[in-house]
Design an enzyme around this catalytic site. Structure first.
Site, short mmCIF file in Angstrom:
data_model
loop_
_atom_site.label_atom_id
_atom_site.label_comp_id
_atom_site.label_asym_id
_atom_site.label_seq_id
_atom_site.Cartn_x
_atom_site.Cartn_y
_atom_site.Cartn_z
N ASN A 18 8.18 12.27 3.87
CA ASN A 18 9.05 12.54 5.06
C ASN A 18 10.45 11.83 5.09
O ASN A 18 11.30 12.45 5.27
CB ASN A 18 8.33 12.05 6.38
CG ASN A 18 7.41 13.03 7.01
OD1 ASN A 18 7.82 14.09 7.41
ND2 ASN A 18 6.19 12.84 6.69
N LEU A 99 4.95 -1.56 15.83
CA LEU A 99 6.19 -2.20 16.23
C LEU A 99 5.91 -3.21 17.39
O LEU A 99 5.40 -2.50 18.70
CB LEU A 99 7.43 -1.41 16.23
CG LEU A 99 7.80 -0.91 14.83
CD1 LEU A 99 9.01 -0.14 14.86
CD2 LEU A 99 7.98 -2.00 13.69
N ASN A 113 8.91 8.47 15.56
CA ASN A 113 7.89 8.53 14.63
C ASN A 113 7.48 10.04 14.61
O ASN A 113 7.62 10.81 15.46
CB ASN A 113 6.63 7.64 15.37
CG ASN A 113 5.57 7.63 14.14
OD1 ASN A 113 5.78 7.42 13.08
ND2 ASN A 113 4.47 7.88 14.84
N HIS A 115 3.74 12.14 13.76
CA HIS A 115 2.61 11.74 13.82
C HIS A 115 1.57 13.28 13.40
O HIS A 115 2.03 14.25 13.75
CB HIS A 115 1.78 11.27 15.10
CG HIS A 115 0.52 10.99 15.05
ND1 HIS A 115 -0.11 9.80 14.88
CD2 HIS A 115 -0.74 11.82 15.57
CE1 HIS A 115 -1.30 10.15 14.87
NE2 HIS A 115 -1.68 11.21 15.63
N ASP A 147 7.24 3.86 21.88
CA ASP A 147 7.56 2.95 22.66
C ASP A 147 6.40 1.99 22.58
O ASP A 147 5.53 1.72 21.55
CB ASP A 147 7.49 3.48 24.31
CG ASP A 147 6.33 4.04 24.48
OD1 ASP A 147 5.20 4.31 23.78
OD2 ASP A 147 6.33 5.13 25.48
N GLU A 148 5.68 1.00 23.65
CA GLU A 148 4.71 0.16 23.40
C GLU A 148 3.42 0.73 23.23
O GLU A 148 2.70 0.34 22.73
CB GLU A 148 4.81 -0.79 24.48
CG GLU A 148 5.83 -1.70 24.63
CD GLU A 148 7.08 -1.22 25.04
OE1 GLU A 148 7.14 -0.23 25.53
OE2 GLU A 148 8.21 -2.05 25.25
C1 GRF Z 1 2.71 11.57 7.48
O1 GRF Z 1 1.67 12.43 7.33
C2 GRF Z 1 3.04 11.12 8.86
O2 GRF Z 1 2.39 12.00 9.86
C3 GRF Z 1 2.24 9.85 9.09
O3 GRF Z 1 2.22 9.17 7.86
C4 GRF Z 1 2.35 10.28 6.75
C5 GRF Z 1 3.40 9.75 5.95
O4 GRF Z 1 3.68 10.60 4.80
N1 GRF Z 1 2.72 9.04 10.17
P1 GRF Z 1 4.87 10.23 3.90
O5 GRF Z 1 4.75 8.92 3.52
O6 GRF Z 1 6.20 10.65 4.60
O7 GRF Z 1 4.56 11.16 2.92
#
Ligand code: GRF
Length: 207
Positions: A18, A99, A113, A115, A147-148
Protein backbone atom coordinates in the site's frame (compact mmCIF):
# COMPACT_ATOMS: atom_id res chain seq x y z
CA UNK A 1 0.25 25.79 3.41
CA UNK A 2 -1.16 24.94 -0.02
CA UNK A 3 -2.43 21.42 -0.60
CA UNK A 4 0.42 20.84 -3.07
CA UNK A 5 2.87 21.12 -0.18
CA UNK A 6 1.29 18.42 1.99
CA UNK A 7 3.98 16.18 3.42
CA UNK A 8 2.93 12.64 4.22
CA UNK A 9 4.40 10.16 6.70
CA UNK A 10 3.77 6.44 6.24
CA UNK A 11 4.03 3.88 9.07
CA UNK A 12 4.18 0.17 8.32
CA UNK A 13 5.41 -3.11 9.72
CA UNK A 14 5.47 -5.36 6.69
CA UNK A 15 5.48 -5.64 2.93
CA UNK A 16 4.49 -2.06 2.13
CA UNK A 17 2.47 -2.73 -1.02
CA UNK A 18 0.00 0.00 0.00
CA UNK A 19 2.89 2.34 0.73
CA UNK A 20 4.17 1.68 -2.78
CA UNK A 21 0.74 2.48 -4.25
CA UNK A 22 0.83 5.80 -2.37
CA UNK A 23 4.41 6.51 -3.49
CA UNK A 24 3.43 5.85 -7.12
CA UNK A 25 0.38 8.09 -6.89
CA UNK A 26 2.50 10.91 -5.43
CA UNK A 27 5.22 10.43 -8.03
CA UNK A 28 2.71 10.56 -10.88
CA UNK A 29 1.06 13.70 -9.49
CA UNK A 30 -2.28 11.96 -8.85
CA UNK A 31 -1.87 12.82 -5.17
CA UNK A 32 -0.66 16.44 -4.84
CA UNK A 33 1.66 15.64 -1.94
CA UNK A 34 5.04 14.20 -1.10
CA UNK A 35 5.90 11.24 1.11
CA UNK A 36 8.51 12.81 3.39
CA UNK A 37 9.22 9.90 5.73
CA UNK A 38 8.46 6.19 6.06
CA UNK A 39 8.88 4.60 9.49
CA UNK A 40 8.77 0.96 10.52
CA UNK A 41 8.86 -0.81 13.86
CA UNK A 42 10.37 -3.84 12.08
CA UNK A 43 14.03 -3.47 11.19
CA UNK A 44 14.04 -5.51 7.96
CA UNK A 45 10.49 -4.73 6.79
CA UNK A 46 10.16 -4.64 3.01
CA UNK A 47 8.30 -1.32 3.30
CA UNK A 48 11.62 0.41 4.10
CA UNK A 49 13.30 -1.09 1.04
CA UNK A 50 10.39 -0.12 -1.21
CA UNK A 51 10.58 3.48 0.03
CA UNK A 52 14.34 3.62 -0.55
CA UNK A 53 13.75 2.46 -4.13
CA UNK A 54 11.64 5.59 -4.60
CA UNK A 55 14.35 7.74 -3.06
CA UNK A 56 12.24 8.38 0.03
CA UNK A 57 13.73 8.71 3.52
CA UNK A 58 12.79 5.55 5.40
CA UNK A 59 13.93 4.56 8.87
CA UNK A 60 13.63 1.83 11.45
CA UNK A 61 11.95 3.45 14.42
CA UNK A 62 13.00 0.83 16.97
CA UNK A 63 11.29 -2.34 18.13
CA UNK A 64 8.66 -2.20 20.82
CA UNK A 65 8.79 -4.74 23.64
CA UNK A 66 5.02 -4.40 24.00
CA UNK A 67 2.80 -6.66 21.93
CA UNK A 68 0.13 -4.40 20.49
CA UNK A 69 1.36 -0.83 20.94
CA UNK A 70 4.54 1.24 21.02
CA UNK A 71 6.21 2.15 24.27
CA UNK A 72 5.26 5.78 25.03
CA UNK A 73 8.89 6.88 24.48
CA UNK A 74 8.97 5.17 21.08
CA UNK A 75 5.68 6.74 20.07
CA UNK A 76 7.01 10.15 21.15
CA UNK A 77 10.08 9.47 19.02
CA UNK A 78 7.90 8.66 15.99
CA UNK A 79 5.91 11.87 16.51
CA UNK A 80 9.10 13.93 16.77
CA UNK A 81 10.63 12.35 13.67
CA UNK A 82 7.47 12.98 11.66
CA UNK A 83 7.13 16.59 12.82
CA UNK A 84 10.83 17.21 12.18
CA UNK A 85 10.29 15.95 8.62
CA UNK A 86 7.47 18.47 8.20
CA UNK A 87 4.80 15.75 8.07
CA UNK A 88 1.20 16.97 8.45
CA UNK A 89 -0.65 13.78 7.47
CA UNK A 90 0.04 10.15 8.39
CA UNK A 91 -1.02 7.02 6.50
CA UNK A 92 -0.85 3.72 8.36
CA UNK A 93 -0.06 0.97 5.89
CA UNK A 94 0.07 -2.40 7.59
CA UNK A 95 1.29 -0.86 10.85
CA UNK A 96 0.72 -3.56 13.48
CA UNK A 97 0.62 -1.32 16.56
CA UNK A 98 -2.29 0.58 18.04
CA UNK A 99 -1.47 4.29 18.32
CA UNK A 100 -2.04 6.13 21.59
CA UNK A 101 -2.23 9.75 22.69
CA UNK A 102 1.09 11.19 21.48
CA UNK A 103 0.38 10.40 17.82
CA UNK A 104 -3.40 10.75 18.07
CA UNK A 105 -3.08 14.21 19.64
CA UNK A 106 -0.28 15.27 17.34
CA UNK A 107 -2.16 14.32 14.19
CA UNK A 108 -5.86 14.33 15.16
CA UNK A 109 -7.99 14.22 12.02
CA UNK A 110 -4.79 13.78 10.04
CA UNK A 111 -4.18 10.01 10.40
CA UNK A 112 -5.78 7.36 8.19
CA UNK A 113 -5.61 3.59 7.99
CA UNK A 114 -6.57 0.89 5.53
CA UNK A 115 -8.30 -2.22 6.83
CA UNK A 116 -8.98 -5.41 4.86
CA UNK A 117 -12.74 -5.73 5.52
CA UNK A 118 -15.91 -3.71 5.16
CA UNK A 119 -15.90 -2.11 8.60
CA UNK A 120 -17.58 -2.30 11.06
CA UNK A 121 -17.56 -5.99 10.09
CA UNK A 122 -14.43 -7.91 11.06
CA UNK A 123 -12.22 -5.39 12.87
CA UNK A 124 -8.91 -6.58 14.27
CA UNK A 125 -6.36 -9.03 12.96
CA UNK A 126 -6.58 -11.18 9.78
CA UNK A 127 -9.92 -9.66 8.81
CA UNK A 128 -10.06 -11.45 5.43
CA UNK A 129 -9.72 -14.80 7.21
CA UNK A 130 -12.42 -13.82 9.71
CA UNK A 131 -14.79 -13.04 6.81
CA UNK A 132 -13.99 -16.33 5.07
CA UNK A 133 -14.45 -18.38 8.26
CA UNK A 134 -17.71 -16.59 9.02
CA UNK A 135 -19.09 -17.63 5.64
CA UNK A 136 -19.62 -14.08 4.39
CA UNK A 137 -20.30 -13.77 0.65
CA UNK A 138 -18.86 -10.29 0.37
CA UNK A 139 -16.01 -8.53 2.15
CA UNK A 140 -13.74 -5.72 0.99
CA UNK A 141 -11.61 -2.92 2.36
CA UNK A 142 -12.05 0.36 4.20
CA UNK A 143 -10.02 3.55 4.47
CA UNK A 144 -10.86 5.36 7.70
CA UNK A 145 -9.62 8.09 9.98
CA UNK A 146 -7.81 6.77 13.03
CA UNK A 147 -9.08 7.54 16.53
CA UNK A 148 -8.80 5.84 19.94
CA UNK A 149 -10.99 2.92 18.84
CA UNK A 150 -9.76 -0.23 17.13
CA UNK A 151 -10.60 0.15 13.42
CA UNK A 152 -13.58 2.30 14.41
CA UNK A 153 -12.83 5.83 13.14
CA UNK A 154 -14.95 7.69 10.56
CA UNK A 155 -15.03 5.90 7.21
CA UNK A 156 -13.66 7.67 4.12
CA UNK A 157 -13.94 5.07 1.35
CA UNK A 158 -14.95 1.42 1.10
CA UNK A 159 -15.10 -1.07 -1.71
CA UNK A 160 -16.61 -4.54 -1.76
CA UNK A 161 -14.84 -7.70 -2.89
CA UNK A 162 -16.89 -10.88 -3.46
CA UNK A 163 -15.85 -14.05 -1.63
CA UNK A 164 -15.73 -16.90 -4.13
CA UNK A 165 -16.55 -20.52 -3.22
CA UNK A 166 -13.03 -21.64 -4.10
CA UNK A 167 -11.27 -18.86 -2.16
CA UNK A 168 -8.45 -19.62 0.24
CA UNK A 169 -7.33 -16.91 2.69
CA UNK A 170 -4.43 -16.19 0.31
CA UNK A 171 -6.50 -15.75 -2.89
CA UNK A 172 -9.04 -13.61 -1.07
CA UNK A 173 -6.37 -11.37 0.46
CA UNK A 174 -4.75 -10.98 -2.95
CA UNK A 175 -7.98 -9.66 -4.48
CA UNK A 176 -8.65 -7.39 -1.49
CA UNK A 177 -5.18 -5.89 -1.77
CA UNK A 178 -5.63 -5.09 -5.47
CA UNK A 179 -8.63 -2.98 -4.46
CA UNK A 180 -6.74 -1.48 -1.49
CA UNK A 181 -4.10 -0.18 -3.89
CA UNK A 182 -6.86 1.74 -5.71
CA UNK A 183 -8.88 3.18 -2.86
CA UNK A 184 -6.04 4.11 -0.49
CA UNK A 185 -4.34 6.55 -2.89
CA UNK A 186 -7.79 7.87 -3.86
CA UNK A 187 -8.70 8.62 -0.23
CA UNK A 188 -5.36 10.38 0.29
CA UNK A 189 -5.88 12.41 -2.89
CA UNK A 190 -9.22 13.58 -1.50
CA UNK A 191 -7.57 14.59 1.77
CA UNK A 192 -4.67 16.33 0.03
CA UNK A 193 -7.11 18.33 -2.09
CA UNK A 194 -9.08 19.40 0.99
CA UNK A 195 -12.13 17.43 -0.06
CA UNK A 196 -12.82 15.54 3.15
CA UNK A 197 -14.87 16.95 6.00
CA UNK A 198 -15.53 14.96 9.19
CA UNK A 199 -19.04 15.58 10.51
CA UNK A 200 -19.57 13.42 13.59
CA UNK A 201 -19.14 9.85 12.40
CA UNK A 202 -19.60 10.76 8.76
CA UNK A 203 -16.93 11.83 6.32
CA UNK A 204 -18.38 14.16 3.70
CA UNK A 205 -16.68 14.03 0.31
CA UNK A 206 -16.78 17.50 -1.23
CA UNK A 207 -16.65 16.76 -4.94
C1 GRF B 1 -3.14 -4.53 4.15
O1 GRF B 1 -3.89 -5.62 3.71
C2 GRF B 1 -3.95 -3.62 5.03
O2 GRF B 1 -5.32 -3.72 4.81
C3 GRF B 1 -3.64 -4.08 6.41
O3 GRF B 1 -2.34 -4.56 6.38
C4 GRF B 1 -2.00 -4.96 5.05
C5 GRF B 1 -0.72 -4.30 4.71
O4 GRF B 1 -0.17 -4.75 3.50
N1 GRF B 1 -3.85 -3.01 7.35
P1 GRF B 1 1.02 -3.96 2.83
O5 GRF B 1 2.14 -3.91 3.87
O6 GRF B 1 0.53 -2.62 2.45
O7 GRF B 1 1.43 -4.80 1.66
Amino acid sequence: MTSAELRIGVLGSGSGSNCEAILKACASGRIPAKVALVLSDVRDALILERAHRYGIKAEFLGASQLKTKLEPALEEKALRMLLDAGVRFVALAGFMRVLKSPMLHGFRGHIVNIHPSLLPAFPGLRAWEQALKFGAKVTGCTVHFVDESIDGGPIILQQAVPILPQDSPETLLQRIQLVEHQIYPEAIRLFAQGKLEIVGRTVKILE
